[in-house]
Scaffold this motif. Structure first.
Motif, PDB file in Angstrom:
ATOM      1  N   LEU A  93       0.823  -1.204   0.000  1.00  0.00           N
ATOM      2  CA  LEU A  93       0.000   0.000   0.000  1.00  0.00           C
ATOM      3  C   LEU A  93       0.858   1.255   0.000  1.00  0.00           C
ATOM      4  O   LEU A  93       0.586   2.212  -0.730  1.00  0.00           O
ATOM      5  CB  LEU A  93      -0.922  -0.021   1.223  1.00  0.00           C
ATOM      6  CG  LEU A  93      -1.903   1.143   1.382  1.00  0.00           C
ATOM      7  CD1 LEU A  93      -2.814   1.235   0.165  1.00  0.00           C
ATOM      8  CD2 LEU A  93      -2.730   0.967   2.647  1.00  0.00           C
ATOM      9  N   TYR A 417      -9.229   2.298   0.857  1.00  0.00           N
ATOM     10  CA  TYR A 417      -8.179   2.902   0.033  1.00  0.00           C
ATOM     11  C   TYR A 417      -8.490   2.792  -1.461  1.00  0.00           C
ATOM     12  O   TYR A 417      -8.472   3.797  -2.186  1.00  0.00           O
ATOM     13  CB  TYR A 417      -6.829   2.259   0.341  1.00  0.00           C
ATOM     14  CG  TYR A 417      -5.706   2.816  -0.518  1.00  0.00           C
ATOM     15  CD1 TYR A 417      -5.126   4.033  -0.219  1.00  0.00           C
ATOM     16  CD2 TYR A 417      -5.257   2.135  -1.649  1.00  0.00           C
ATOM     17  CE1 TYR A 417      -4.115   4.559  -1.010  1.00  0.00           C
ATOM     18  CE2 TYR A 417      -4.253   2.653  -2.445  1.00  0.00           C
ATOM     19  CZ  TYR A 417      -3.685   3.861  -2.123  1.00  0.00           C
ATOM     20  OH  TYR A 417      -2.699   4.383  -2.926  1.00  0.00           O
ATOM     21  N   ARG A 421      -9.341   5.652  -4.113  1.00  0.00           N
ATOM     22  CA  ARG A 421      -8.372   5.865  -5.191  1.00  0.00           C
ATOM     23  C   ARG A 421      -9.042   5.825  -6.555  1.00  0.00           C
ATOM     24  O   ARG A 421      -8.647   6.543  -7.475  1.00  0.00           O
ATOM     25  CB  ARG A 421      -7.281   4.799  -5.103  1.00  0.00           C
ATOM     26  CG  ARG A 421      -6.120   4.981  -6.063  1.00  0.00           C
ATOM     27  CD  ARG A 421      -5.081   3.905  -5.808  1.00  0.00           C
ATOM     28  NE  ARG A 421      -3.953   3.958  -6.706  1.00  0.00           N
ATOM     29  CZ  ARG A 421      -3.929   3.456  -7.931  1.00  0.00           C
ATOM     30  NH1 ARG A 421      -5.017   2.876  -8.414  1.00  0.00           N
ATOM     31  NH2 ARG A 421      -2.843   3.531  -8.676  1.00  0.00           N
ATOM     32  N   THR A 428      -3.865   8.101   3.444  1.00  0.00           N
ATOM     33  CA  THR A 428      -2.828   7.347   4.152  1.00  0.00           C
ATOM     34  C   THR A 428      -3.468   6.716   5.389  1.00  0.00           C
ATOM     35  O   THR A 428      -3.563   7.371   6.434  1.00  0.00           O
ATOM     36  CB  THR A 428      -1.653   8.253   4.558  1.00  0.00           C
ATOM     37  OG1 THR A 428      -2.167   9.465   5.131  1.00  0.00           O
ATOM     38  CG2 THR A 428      -0.797   8.593   3.368  1.00  0.00           C
TER      39      THR A 428
END
Length: 469
Positions: A93, A417, A421, A428
């Protein structure tokens, strides 16, 4: 009503209605006198009453600024236990985040070209350009000396001297950023299999370095307000030996914590008692909103501290210039030459000119105020648009680039995430800041960039994603 009461009431209404947002500057006293026909004493009285009501704050030689509203958020909780030493295995990640170039920007792709180039960066670029034009003959065929440009090291040494630090230019080695400095520091005092204590939550870059060097990590609880727990470290040292402790005393990422003065001395005493090295990451030291706090090394009387710093966070990410300071720099120079023969002398000379001309200090004065404003705006946006997530805890740092958000247990930020995205939003998640299965319901949010409309929309949309929409 008296004239000062008229002015006070009008400004209070503008603040409450959001027409004067947190961090905005009130008109100067002279401007109010000229535009309203008021006396100086009347305007000062009104401003002082607003300050007493905690609606505005006075900043030395700068004026009066609107305060952020009292937040309803509690402070994020502090971990209660240290971990057992273990090897580090970072996920993919972090590598994906770095490939996006977005460690401190929530929506980098939409924002490219949106922000104007700061005046300080234009001035820095001109200084570097002049240094390049001044090169002579065969200068381009020679390497920089291993320790770095002497003029730059002397300049940085003088800046630390203003903070009470006895740092000689001869003890400093220039590096390709602070991460490189930390790498050299760890190599100089640790061997594969050694144990290193770190803050938890702490900088994921340090965890990456420990993984690369085959070092074990011992995570020590860190408070979002006051940094690493010296008491917890002392307790852990009763069971485990460590070779080094990596600590960020000033505005640590991800929480923005500031280590109190008493804890700093206690940490140094503990290092002396248990014979380990303190590796100080001072990368955010110049970004205190109200003052520049002296680094931990300023208190170091027994040469226990290796100091690492950089200009990448305070000036430019593109400027890969850092430094490491130790009592035995020869070893650091040898280690540096293994993986980096030299840095650009012309870039270093450009930075020397930029600092000596006052450009860096002018930039810091503006940038610190800008960061304070952007922090206040971020907290206000969270208060306005993340209410649907229930009670959240938010740190309120007095410097640095980021704050720590703790959601209710049950949220899994890592699972959010990829959905974020896919919509151009880069986050984060909290689990990046630990080698344990911790902080899955937390995340770091940065205020390093202006809260333009695209970034505000990204933050609002992220709150909707976290809420399951």
């Amino acid at each position: 009503m008296y004239l000062y009461q008229d002015l006070e009431q009008e400004l209070t209404q503008l603040i409450m209605q959001g027409q004067l947002p947190p961090g905005s500057r009130l008109p100067s006293i002279r401007q109010q006198c000229q535009e309203r026909g008021l006396s100086k004493a009347t305007v000062i009285h009104a401003y002082q009453r607003l300050e007493a009501a905690a609606l505005v704050e006075s900043r030395f030689k700068s004026g009066y600024y609107v305060c952020a509203p009292a937040t309803r958020h509690r402070t994020p909780s502090e971990p209660t236990h240290w971990s057992m030493p273990q090897l580090v295995d970072m996920s993919d990640l972090m590598r994906d985040i770095m490939e996006q170039g977005a460690a401190f920007d929530i929506c980098p792709h939409e924002e490219q070209g949106y922000d104007s180039l700061p005046a300080a960066i234009n001035e820095l670029n001109r200084c570097i350009g002049r240094a390049l034009r001044r090169q002579k003959g065969s200068d381009h065929q020679y390497y920089d000396e291993p320790a770095g440009l002497p003029e730059l090291r002397q300049q940085l040494s003088a800046r630390y001297a203003r903070l009470g630090c006895d740092i000689r230019a001869e003890d400093m080695v220039m590096t390709a950023g602070c991460q490189h400095a930390l790498f050299l520091a760890l190599q100089s005092c640790c061997r594969p299999g050694d144990t290193v204590a770190v803050e938890s939550p702490g900088f994921y870059g340090v965890l990456q370095l420990l993984e690369t060097l085959g070092l074990k990590v011992l995570e020590i609880p860190s408070s979002p307000e006051q940094g690493i727990s010296v008491a917890a470290l002392r307790s852990a040292l009763e069971q485990w030996d460590i070779s080094a402790c990596v600590v960020t005393p000033a505005y640590a990422t991800p929480t923005g914590s500031l280590l109190p003065q008493t804890a700093r001395q206690a940490l140094l005493d503990l290092a002396e008692e248990h014979d380990f090295i303190l590796i100080e990451d001072d990368i955010y030291g110049d970004l205190g909103f109200s003052q520049r706090v002296a680094p931990l090394r300023q208190l170091d009387k027994t040469q226990r501290v290796i100091l690492c710093g950089s200009l990448s966070k305070s000036l430019s990410r593109e400027l890969r210039l850092g430094w490491v300071v130790a009592s035995r720099p020869q070893q650091l120079k040898r280690l540096k030459m293994v993986n980096l023969l030299g840095l650009s002398r012309f870039t270093q000379q450009g930075v020397v000119d930029f600092i000596s001309n006052g450009g860096y200090d002018r930039h810091l004065r503006r940038y610190r105020q800008q960061l304070r404003l952007q922090r206040d705006q971020l907290i206000t946006l969270l208060d306005q648009h993340w209410r649907g997530l229930g009670e959240i805890a938010v740190s309120r740092p007095e410097g640095g680039l980021s704050l720590w958000v703790e959601l209710a247990p049950g949220h899994d930020l890592a699972a959010c995430y990829l959905p974020a995205r896919s919509q151009g939003i880069v986050i984060t998640p909290g689990n990046l800041f630990s080698a344990q299965e911790r902080f899955s319901h937390c995340l770091r949010l940065s205020f390093a960039h202006e809260w333009t409309k695209p970034r505000q929309q990204a933050l609002i949309r992220l709150g909707q994603i976290l809420g399951g929409e």
